[in-house]
Motif scaffolding. Structure first.
Motif, short mmCIF file in Angstrom:
data_model
loop_
_atom_site.label_atom_id
_atom_site.label_comp_id
_atom_site.label_asym_id
_atom_site.label_seq_id
_atom_site.Cartn_x
_atom_site.Cartn_y
_atom_site.Cartn_z
N GLY A 104 0.79 -1.22 0.00
CA GLY A 104 0.00 0.00 0.00
C GLY A 104 0.82 1.27 0.00
O GLY A 104 0.33 2.33 0.39
N LEU A 105 2.08 1.19 -0.45
CA LEU A 105 2.97 2.35 -0.41
C LEU A 105 3.23 2.95 -1.79
O LEU A 105 4.02 3.88 -1.92
N HIS A 106 2.56 2.43 -2.82
CA HIS A 106 2.84 2.90 -4.17
C HIS A 106 2.40 4.34 -4.39
O HIS A 106 2.97 5.05 -5.21
N HIS A 107 1.38 4.80 -3.64
CA HIS A 107 0.94 6.19 -3.80
C HIS A 107 2.04 7.16 -3.39
O HIS A 107 2.26 8.19 -4.04
N ILE A 108 2.74 6.83 -2.32
CA ILE A 108 3.83 7.69 -1.85
C ILE A 108 4.93 7.77 -2.90
O ILE A 108 5.58 8.80 -3.07
#
Length: 520
Positions: free
Chosen positions: A227-231
């Motif tokens: 869930g870190l791809h947005h960052i």
């Protein structure tokens, strides 16, 4: 320090970003329709579109979509503040106040006027001449406002000033802090800006090494399970890190997404405009439109004969979701938890896709997801000369590789992809099964499988995942969660993620309602 850099923190940051990212599909749809209706390529075959009414409609659509992309800074500030505090309006209002004050003070301190705002490094935000801080300013102010809200929302003032206490005090203190932030940014940001522009030139310049694009595509996919791809991609797609472009109207837009939308609109006015943006988006189309559907086909062909009928609905829905909207997580998580090595292969193919699109000079963007809708609106219909057909050529080749690699690996190592295991490990639910299920009962069961309400620290959800911070991970029953419909359960940091697909948000709300009712 360890807590500061925890996965839970970064996941919450990514979730906060999603509040604004979720607006972009609608904005992109409006902008794409408006741009397409003004396309000389389309008008040539549909002359009636030259009518004044159609062109007015197209301009309205473009204007509505552009309004979102032109105001991403303030939207990030308001969205992050509200999301980080659980939807508190007071935090969002404080973020808006702080954002306006911050840019006003910056403009005054540096003597930026409307006449000089068009100079490099300067811009206007909500009509305020200021430094080109971009979405970084909005992100910073959003988190500052959220932190101040959490600290001062119950602040008590003296009796005579009690009216200004509580949540009313938050915008006041935020305005004061924003003045200090503005003074710091006014002197520090120009140096930061030079550094960011240097990074942008290396990533978005004419001589970017193709291997950079391979790494970008690989990392972007690899971060999805956490869930870190947005960052990772937000600075590239929505800030100066992804490059900057001066429009025909003289305004400066930054980030690969905003640049692409602006260049696409300018191309309709001046055909000599060269579209250079989109390199951080075009690589998604081949593996989403062709590669992942091939994965679904390979899974179907390797399923047990008696399970194929049940599996077909699951895989067809997942593949159709990816192709139509560009939302890939339902299909990716289908094989991630049973065959992690295949997900590694998928990440490598994603990197290869980005590198090939860049080497072939294919620049096609998207607003929501790299599905067929965005591909049509921003690739085919505008008729701006981009070789969109190369996406199909590369995509078909990748589909063949995906299919044979997945089919070989599944058969060779007897991987338990859908339809190949027993009923316990490969339980499939049809749409009717889901509709007939007692939703409240499922939420109660999921809560129990998570260790009960006493084990819950916080709970949230994104498009497909139920994200839960827990006190004791050993109290979480992974097998029971899978029985209840989770495609997989992943332990991340001090919490777990249960992949329930599009129903994750509904489950979150039902569980929160159960907890609230018990504590009421």
């Amino acid at each position: 320090m360890k807590k500061f850099f925890s996965f839970d923190l970064f996941q919450r940051v990514g979730k906060s970003f999603m509040v604004i990212i979720s607006l972009l599909p609608a904005a992109g749809l409006l902008l794409g329709i408006g741009t397409t209706l003004q396309s000389p390529y389309l008008i040539e075959y549909m002359p009636f579109l030259e009518d004044g009414a159609w062109q007015t409609f197209a301009s309205l659509m473009k204007g509505a979509g552009s309004a979102i992309f032109k105001n991403l800074g303030i939207l990030f500030a308001i969205g992050i503040a509200g999301s980080w505090t659980g939807g508190k309006a007071g935090a969002s209002i404080a973020a808006f106040v702080g954002y306006v004050v911050m840019h006003t003070v910056i403009g005054i301190v540096l003597g930026i006027t409307p006449e000089t705002a068009s100079q490099p490094g300067y811009t206007t935000e909500l009509g305020i001449p200021t430094l080109q801080v971009g979405v970084f300013g909005g992100i910073l102010m959003g988190f500052v406002a959220a932190a101040l809200y959490n600290k001062y929302h119950d602040f008590k003032m003296p009796e005579m000033l009690s009216f200004f206490g509580g949540t009313r005090f938050v915008p006041i203190v935020t305005a004061g802090v924003s003045i200090i932030m503005a003074l710091i940014l006014a002197f520090v940001w120009p140096y930061v800006q030079d550094f960011i522009f240097a990074i942008g030139n290396s990533l978005a310049g004419e001589n970017t090494p193709p291997f950079y694009m391979f790494i970008y595509g690989l990392v972007e996919r690899a971060l999805i399970p956490f869930g870190l791809h947005h960052i990772f991609y937000i600075p590239i797609r929505f800030s100066e890190v992804g490059g900057s472009y001066t429009t025909l109207a003289g305004s400066i837009v930054s980030g690969d997404t905003a640049m692409y939308m602006a260049q696409l609109a300018d191309k309709q006015i001046n055909s000599a405009i060269d579209i250079t943006a989109g390199r951080f988006m075009a690589g998604k189309f081949p593996f989403i439109l062709f590669g992942l559907p091939a994965v679904a086909l390979a899974m179907y062909h390797t399923a047990k004969p008696e399970n194929k009928k049940a599996v077909s609905g699951l895989l067809l829905t997942a593949a159709g979701t990816a192709v139509l909207t560009g939302i890939t997580e339902p299909l990716e998580f289908t094989f991630l938890f049973v065959a992690p090595l295949l997900y590694v292969f998928h990440c490598l193919m994603a990197g290869l896709s980005f590198m090939l699109m860049y080497m072939l000079d294919v620049n096609i963007g998207y607003a929501g997801g790299a599905g067929i809708i965005d591909f049509s609106l921003f690739g085919i219909l505008p008729g701006v000369g981009e070789p969109w057909w190369l996406v199909i050529v590369v995509g078909l080749a990748m589909a063949a590789v995906y299919y044979f690699v997945f089919r070989f690996a599944i058969s060779k190592w007897n991987l338990l992809t859908p339809g190949r295991g027993d009923e316990t490990s490969n339980r499939l639910y049809s749409k009717q099964d889901y509709q007939d299920k007692n939703k409240q009962k499922q939420a109660l069961s999921v809560l129990a499988a998570l260790g009960g309400e006493e084990n819950i620290k916080n709970i949230d959800a994104c498009i497909t995942r139920l994200r839960v911070g827990v006190k004791d991970k050993t109290q979480v029953n992974h097998d029971e969660l899978k029985q209840l419909g989770a495609k997989g359960v992943l332990e991340v940091g001090n919490g777990v993620q249960a992949i329930f697909g599009p129903t994750a948000e509904i489950l979150k709300n039902q569980i929160l309602e159960i907890i609230d009712n018990k504590t009421a």
